[in-house]
Design a protein around this motif. Structure first.
Motif, PDB file in Angstrom:
ATOM      1  N   PRO A 367     -22.233  63.124  43.159  1.00 55.94           N
ATOM      2  CA  PRO A 367     -21.914  63.685  41.682  1.00 55.94           C
ATOM      3  C   PRO A 367     -21.814  62.692  40.808  1.00 55.94           C
ATOM      4  O   PRO A 367     -22.246  63.320  39.566  1.00 55.94           O
ATOM      5  N   MET A 368     -21.591  61.659  40.589  1.00 50.90           N
ATOM      6  CA  MET A 368     -21.780  60.413  39.564  1.00 50.90           C
ATOM      7  C   MET A 368     -23.466  60.511  39.372  1.00 50.90           C
ATOM      8  O   MET A 368     -23.591  60.146  38.033  1.00 50.90           O
ATOM      9  N   LEU A 369     -24.161  60.344  40.343  1.00 53.64           N
ATOM     10  CA  LEU A 369     -25.484  60.280  39.982  1.00 53.64           C
ATOM     11  C   LEU A 369     -25.922  61.439  39.380  1.00 53.64           C
ATOM     12  O   LEU A 369     -27.219  61.425  38.463  1.00 53.64           O
ATOM     13  N   THR A 370     -25.383  62.698  39.509  1.00 58.20           N
ATOM     14  CA  THR A 370     -25.687  63.748  38.713  1.00 58.20           C
ATOM     15  C   THR A 370     -25.636  63.636  37.355  1.00 58.20           C
ATOM     16  O   THR A 370     -26.602  63.724  36.486  1.00 58.20           O
ATOM     17  N   LEU A 371     -24.546  63.219  37.056  1.00 62.57           N
ATOM     18  CA  LEU A 371     -24.292  63.039  35.593  1.00 62.57           C
ATOM     19  C   LEU A 371     -25.084  61.914  34.934  1.00 62.57           C
ATOM     20  O   LEU A 371     -25.418  61.977  33.773  1.00 62.57           O
ATOM     21  N   TRP A 423     -23.536  53.871  39.088  1.00 66.43           N
ATOM     22  CA  TRP A 423     -23.377  55.138  38.485  1.00 66.43           C
ATOM     23  C   TRP A 423     -22.042  55.543  37.920  1.00 66.43           C
ATOM     24  O   TRP A 423     -22.043  56.214  36.963  1.00 66.43           O
ATOM     25  N   VAL A 424     -21.005  54.928  38.459  1.00 69.33           N
ATOM     26  CA  VAL A 424     -19.654  55.127  37.734  1.00 69.33           C
ATOM     27  C   VAL A 424     -19.633  54.261  36.627  1.00 69.33           C
ATOM     28  O   VAL A 424     -19.122  54.857  35.374  1.00 69.33           O
ATOM     29  N   PHE A 425     -20.115  53.249  36.579  1.00 65.69           N
ATOM     30  CA  PHE A 425     -20.074  52.178  34.999  1.00 65.69           C
ATOM     31  C   PHE A 425     -20.961  52.922  34.340  1.00 65.69           C
ATOM     32  O   PHE A 425     -20.641  53.033  32.972  1.00 65.69           O
ATOM     33  N   ALA A 426     -22.064  53.500  34.572  1.00 64.00           N
ATOM     34  CA  ALA A 426     -22.959  54.308  33.654  1.00 64.00           C
ATOM     35  C   ALA A 426     -22.368  55.389  33.067  1.00 64.00           C
ATOM     36  O   ALA A 426     -22.575  55.884  31.799  1.00 64.00           O
ATOM     37  N   ASP A 427     -21.746  56.112  33.938  1.00 55.65           N
ATOM     38  CA  ASP A 427     -21.167  57.472  33.310  1.00 55.65           C
ATOM     39  C   ASP A 427     -19.901  57.381  32.639  1.00 55.65           C
ATOM     40  O   ASP A 427     -19.765  57.962  31.450  1.00 55.65           O
TER      41      ASP A 427
END
Length: 458
Positions: A367-371, A423-427
């Protein structure tokens, strides 16, 4: 042959545009998957590790090439959305000149310094020659990579996501056939695998060029439009270089992480290679949604349809979240069987276990990669490519931290956390950035409308 994404239901348009992209990406990953499978099963774990040891530097260099091509397509989509066809063709022509210059410089540098790069990455000695033989040919084929990605980017800018699919299907089938021939019949080892990839990419790019010349009169460029214009080159680079750097900066973290994985030995490298190939396959829907949102955002900004941006973002994110559950089920139940496609014989139980662990840890965070994909590419399509660099910095920091601290602390499990943390950091950066970009666009539109209304009285 073109498609307008500024009118109609965002859900229907995004799904209709993304599905051909998804099919193309699946076929692209298919020949990468089969390429790795043939190497692992017929050339052994050491050869598999050699190919895998080049993964991060491959991503760094080719990611930059694909990023600049995607960036060059954004002003083309914006001018298409604004119905400014002559200016659009000027961007197409100047993009071709600029991409050719990038292709020459990048190819020469990477081929000349290939061996030094692999040595700096602490590539295991038992698979060093396999790694070199594979990646030096991939680097030599960079002009073909740029050709295909630039032309397919132009086609998508005009709303055509189907034509690149047809050529990818053809090249994928050809790639598999060449893999089998060059490895099993001509016994060329990993060199044959890389040659098969380059030849297939060249054919895809050539077919795109012929198709555009025959089927897209809107892209028939006049002598005047072919003229090199510094203003157009600067604008293209303002979009393309940040998008290319986004991939490259992100890949710097991947290189740091790869060096840490290399230090764990060939078994760990082979497990990451096998797991990564499966994950790349599973992540294709996110990549398709991302490419779709770049074109969707660019066309709607060009047409000043800012009201459609949020609707498109929500629709694409919902699609990605729903698919994430399916991806988790595939990795959880079929991960070991998928890993066994890459190896043959007994004694591979530890490799299969590590590969399964790597896959599951990553898909939990899909889900984080989705965003990451939906929001990032929407921002780029809106014209704020510089934000891509900052998002890439966040990913670089996260992956680099895993390589420097978590891998020495937790071993292979620490390496598995590289993608999820990135992905968490990017989101954490991208989501607030999107709303800031949207407010900026709305403010610009408000000031332009106010100026237009006040003009007659001035």
């Amino acid at each position: 042959m073109t498609k307008d994404l500024t009118q109609g239901s965002p859900v229907r348009l995004i799904l209709g545009f993304a599905l051909p992209l998804l099919a193309g990406m699946l076929f692209q990953q298919l020949y990468s998957f089969v390429d790795t499978m043939i190497v692992g099963r017929f050339l052994g774990v050491t050869a598999l590790a050699g190919v895998g040891a080049t993964g991060s530097i491959n991503f760094l260099v080719l990611g930059f090439c694909m990023g600049i091509c995607s960036g060059f397509a954004i002003p083309v989509a914006q001018r298409f959305g604004a119905r400014e066809e002559s200016r659009m063709r000027e961007f197409v022509a100047n993009g071709a000149w600029t991409a050719a210059a990038f292709a020459v410089v990048i190819t020469v540098l990477t081929v000349v310094y290939c061996r030094d790069i692999l040595m700096a990455m602490n590539t295991p000695q038992d698979c060093f020659e396999e790694a070199y033989n594979y990646i030096v040919v991939i680097f030599a084929g960079i002009p073909f990579t740029i050709l295909y990605n630039l032309l397919s980017g132009y086609l998508r800018s005009l709303g055509d996501s189907r034509t690149p699919l047809f050529f990818l299907i053809l090249s994928s089938v050809l790639n598999v056939a060449l893999d089998l021939a060059l490895i099993l019949v001509f016994h060329m080892g990993v060199l044959g695998a890389s040659l098969a990839t380059v030849i297939s990419q060249a054919i895809s790019g050539g077919l795109c060029l012929v198709w555009i010349a025959c089927k897209f009169p809107i892209l028939r460029i006049t002598r005047e439009e072919w003229r090199l214009r510094s203003a157009r080159v600067k604008e293209l680079c303002a979009y393309g270089v940040p998008m290319g750097l986004q991939y490259s900066i992100t890949a710097i973290g991947s290189v740091i992480l790869q060096v840490a994985v290399n230090s764990l030995g060939s078994l760990a490298v082979a497990a990451v290679t096998a797991g990564s190939r499966v994950l790349c396959f599973l992540a294709c829907p996110f990549d398709a949604l991302g490419s779709t949102m770049a074109t969707y955002g660019a066309q709607n900004v060009g047409a000043s349809r800012y009201d459609r941006l949020n609707r498109g973002l929500i629709a694409a994110s919902a699609m990605g979240f729903a698919y994430s559950a399916l991806a988790f089920a595939i990795a959880w139940f079929f991960g070991p069987a998928l890993t066994q496609l890459f190896v043959t014989g007994g004694g591979n139980e530890e490799l299969i276990r590590l590969s399964q662990q790597y896959m599951v840890v990553n898909v939990v965070f899909y889900p984080m990669l989705t965003l990451v994909n939906v929001v990032r590419f929407m921002i780029q399509g809106m014209g704020f490519s510089a934000f891509a660099i900052l998002a890439g910095v966040m990913e670089m920091f996260a992956r680099g931290a895993c390589g420097i601290w978590l891998v020495p602390l937790w071993g292979f499990f620490g390496a598995s956390l590289g993608g999820p943390l990135a992905w968490v950091f990017a989101d954490a950066f991208l989501i607030p950035a999107y709303f800031k970009c949207l407010r900026t666009l709305m403010s610009r539109a408000h000031h332009l409308n106010a100026a237009a209304q006040g003009a007659p009285g001035d």
